[in-house]
Design a protein around this motif. Structure first.
Motif, PDB file in Angstrom:
ATOM      1  N   LEU A   1       0.827  -1.208   0.000  1.00  0.00           N
ATOM      2  CA  LEU A   1       0.000   0.000   0.000  1.00  0.00           C
ATOM      3  C   LEU A   1       0.862   1.260   0.000  1.00  0.00           C
ATOM      4  O   LEU A   1       0.539   2.246  -0.672  1.00  0.00           O
ATOM      5  CB  LEU A   1      -0.922  -0.004   1.219  1.00  0.00           C
ATOM      6  CG  LEU A   1      -2.059  -1.036   1.212  1.00  0.00           C
ATOM      7  CD1 LEU A   1      -2.791  -1.023   2.545  1.00  0.00           C
ATOM      8  CD2 LEU A   1      -3.017  -0.796   0.064  1.00  0.00           C
TER       9      LEU A   1
ATOM     10  N   THR B   1      -7.670  -0.254  -4.116  1.00  0.00           N
ATOM     11  CA  THR B   1      -6.522   0.585  -3.768  1.00  0.00           C
ATOM     12  C   THR B   1      -5.571   0.779  -4.927  1.00  0.00           C
ATOM     13  O   THR B   1      -4.622   1.560  -4.823  1.00  0.00           O
ATOM     14  CB  THR B   1      -5.748  -0.049  -2.607  1.00  0.00           C
ATOM     15  OG1 THR B   1      -5.355  -1.384  -2.973  1.00  0.00           O
ATOM     16  CG2 THR B   1      -6.581  -0.111  -1.350  1.00  0.00           C
TER      17      THR B   1
ATOM     18  N   GLN C   1      -6.837  -1.878   4.389  1.00  0.00           N
ATOM     19  CA  GLN C   1      -6.588  -0.622   3.678  1.00  0.00           C
ATOM     20  C   GLN C   1      -7.185   0.571   4.409  1.00  0.00           C
ATOM     21  O   GLN C   1      -6.875   1.728   4.084  1.00  0.00           O
ATOM     22  CB  GLN C   1      -7.134  -0.687   2.249  1.00  0.00           C
ATOM     23  CG  GLN C   1      -8.648  -0.821   2.137  1.00  0.00           C
ATOM     24  CD  GLN C   1      -9.097  -2.261   2.094  1.00  0.00           C
ATOM     25  OE1 GLN C   1      -8.467  -3.132   2.679  1.00  0.00           O
ATOM     26  NE2 GLN C   1     -10.189  -2.527   1.365  1.00  0.00           N
TER      27      GLN C   1
ATOM     28  N   PHE D   1      -6.568   6.308   0.736  1.00  0.00           N
ATOM     29  CA  PHE D   1      -6.790   5.997  -0.662  1.00  0.00           C
ATOM     30  C   PHE D   1      -8.203   6.399  -1.046  1.00  0.00           C
ATOM     31  O   PHE D   1      -9.074   6.561  -0.208  1.00  0.00           O
ATOM     32  CB  PHE D   1      -6.626   4.487  -0.908  1.00  0.00           C
ATOM     33  CG  PHE D   1      -5.235   4.005  -0.704  1.00  0.00           C
ATOM     34  CD1 PHE D   1      -4.321   4.030  -1.740  1.00  0.00           C
ATOM     35  CD2 PHE D   1      -4.812   3.536   0.527  1.00  0.00           C
ATOM     36  CE1 PHE D   1      -3.034   3.583  -1.562  1.00  0.00           C
ATOM     37  CE2 PHE D   1      -3.526   3.094   0.719  1.00  0.00           C
ATOM     38  CZ  PHE D   1      -2.640   3.107  -0.327  1.00  0.00           C
TER      39      PHE D   1
END
Length: 416
Positions: free
Chosen positions: A172, A228, A366, A399
Motif C-alpha cells: 500500500l 486501492t 486498507q 486511498f
C-alpha cells in the motif's frame, strides 16, 4: 570489437576447461566465472543498473549450474536482460534439448566436450546478435533493458508474527507513492491476503499451473484489480491445491510480474516449500519478520540457516524486521542482528494490536488510520527499503477506496 563473455559454471573442472578455451578465442574478454544462478543474476542486475553497455555480450550457462536449473536460468536472463546473448553448454546436444533451449531464449547451444571451432562460432553469433540489439536500443526503441521491477518477499520466522500485515502495508505504501504494485499471496495453504483486503475472487495462482507460457493476457485474467490500485494474485481457497504450484511456475510468474509492475511484494508465509523458495531466491530484497522474544528469535535463526543450507539466501542478504517492539523488552534489534547474522531494519514496528483490531476484524486493512503508529512504522520501512518514489511523501494517507472517501463506511461490492 572485443566480446565480453561471462561463464556461469558450478563445476570446478568444467569451469577451468571453459575458461581456458574462452581465453583462446580471438577478441574475447572472458570474465571470472560465477558459480551459481543467484550470483549470475545479482551480477547482471548490478551491471544493468549502471548501464546497458556494462553488460557482457555473451553469457555461457553450464548444464549443471544451480540451484536454478539451466533452462529456467536462461529464461530468466533472456527476460530480464534481452540485450545479452545466452549460450547453453551441455553434454546433450540433441534436437529435443536444442528446441527447449531456443524456447527458453538461448541464442545457441554448445555440446560437451567443447570444440574450439563450435564455441567460437556460437560466441560470435551470439555477440553479433547482442550488438545488433544494443544498436537498436540506442536508436530509442522502447525495449525493456533493465533488471525490471523491484521484487520483495516477506516471510515469517514463525506463525503469527505479522507477515501478511507487513506485506500488505508495504504494498500500500509503494502504491500510494505512485508505483504500480502487485501483491502476491504465496502462503499457499493458509493465505489471508484476500481476507485482510475484503476480496472474494474465484481465480488464484493455481489457475496458472497448467499454463506453459505466462502471457500478459493470461496473467491479467488471474489478477484481481483491488480498489486501492494493487494487482492481487491470490492463494487458492483450498489449501491442498497449493501443491500444484511448482517452483518453475513461480519463476515464470515473478518474471512476468517484474516486467509489468514497478514493485512486486510477495507474502511467502512461514512454511517453506519449493514455490516460495524460488520466489525468495529471485527476490531483490528478502524480509524475515520476527518478534523480540526468545522462541521467535530462535525460529528466525533456524530459518536463516535453512535458507543458507538450501542456497536460497545468505544471512547477510536477509533483512530482519522486528515487529511488536517495545523499549522495555530484553531482546532489542541489535541483539537480534547479532544472534541471526542478518541485517536488521532500522525501523522497528511497535506493539500496538489495539490499532489493528478493528480493521483486521472487518477485513479492511486498507482502512487502517494514517495516525496509527503501526502503519506509520511500516510505511517508514517501505521508505527505508526504497519502495516509495523519491520525493513522494512517506506519511500514510488515505486511498480513494478508503471509507473516509466512500462516505458512511459503505463497503464496496464483492466481485466474483
Amino acid at each position: 570489437m572485443t566480446t565480453r563473455i561471462l561463464p556461469a559454471v558450478g563445476d570446478a573442472d568444467a569451469s577451468r576447461s571453459i575458461t581456458t578455451l574462452l581465453s583462446q578465442l580471438p577478441d574475447a574478454e572472458p570474465a571470472p566465472p560465477v558459480g551459481d544462478s543467484t550470483s549470475l543474476l545479482d551480477l547482471l542486475s548490478r551491471l544493468a543498473g549502471e548501464s546497458l553497455d556494462e553488460l557482457p555480450e555473451v553469457v555461457l550457462v553450464h548444464e549443471r549450474i544451480g540451484p536454478v536449473p539451466a533452462l529456467e536460468l536462461i529464461r530468466e536472463v533472456a527476460l530480464r536482460f534481452p540485450a545479452v546473448g545466452v549460450i547453453l553448454v551441455t553434454s546433450d546436444a540433441g534436437p529435443g534439448l536444442y528446441s527447449a533451449a531456443m524456447d527458453s531464449g538461448a541464442r545457441g547451444l554448445v555440446g560437451l566436450p567443447l570444440s574450439y571451432e563450435v564455441l567460437a562460432q556460437r560466441v560470435q553469433a551470439a555477440a553479433g546478435w547482442s550488438v545488433g540489439v544494443r544498436r537498436h536500443l540506442g536508436q530509442g526503441a522502447e525495449v525493456f533493458t533493465g533488471p525490471g521491477g523491484r521484487v520483495v518477499t516477506v516471510s515469517g520466522a514463525k506463525g503469527g508474527v505479522g507477515t501478511t500485515v507487513t506485506a500488505i502495508q508495504l504494498a500500500l505504501a509503494a502504491r500510494a507513492s505512485g508505483h504500480t504494485v502487485a501483491l502476491v499471496d504465496l502462503d499457499l495453504q493458509g493465505g489471508d491476503v484476500a481476507s485482510y483486503l475484503d476480496v472474494q475472487f474465484r481465480r488464484s495462482i493455481v489457475d496458472l499451473a497448467t499454463i506453459q507460457d505466462i502471457s500478459p493476457r493470461v496473467l491479467q485474467d488471474a489478477l484481481f484489480s483491488h480498489e486501492t490500485g494493487l494487482g492481487l494474485l491470490l492463494a487458492p481457497g483450498e489449501g491442498e491445491r497449493g501443491e500444484d504450484v511448482s517452483d518453475r511456475l513461480v519463476r515464470q510468474i515473478v518474471s512476468a510480474l517484474r516486467h509489468r509492475y514497478e514493485v512486486v511484494v510477495i507474502d511467502c508465509g512461514t512454511y517453506m516449500n519449493t514455490a516460495n523458495a524460488a520466489a525468495i531466491e529471485m527476490a531483490d530484497t528478502t524480509l524475515l519478520v520476527t518478534t523480540p522474544d526468545v522462541v521467535t528469535v530462535r525460529a528466525t535463526k533456524r530459518m536463516v540457516r535453512l535458507w543458507d543450507r538450501l542456497q536460497i539466501r545468505k544471512a547477510e542478504e536477509t533483512v530482519a524486521v522486528v515487529n511488536r517492539h517495545t523499549r522495555h523488552t530484553e531482546i532489542q534489534p541489535q541483539l537480534i542482528e547479532k544472534i541471526t547474522s542478518t541485517r536488521v531494519a532500522r525501523v522497528a514496528v511497535p506493539a500496538n494490536f489495539k490499532e489493528l483490531q478493528a480493521v483486521v476484524d472487518a477485513g479492511r486493512m486498507q482502512d487502517l488510520e494514517p495516525r496509527s503508529t503501526v502503519k506509520q512504522a511500516l510505511w517508514q520501512l517501505a521508505g527505508e527499503l526504497g519502495l516509495v518514489k523519491s520525493g513522494s511523501a512517506e506519511k500514510p494517507s488515505r486511498f480513494r477506496g478508503d471509507r473516509g472517501s466512500l462516505g458512511g463506511g459503505r463497503r464496496p461490492g464483492r466481485t466474483r
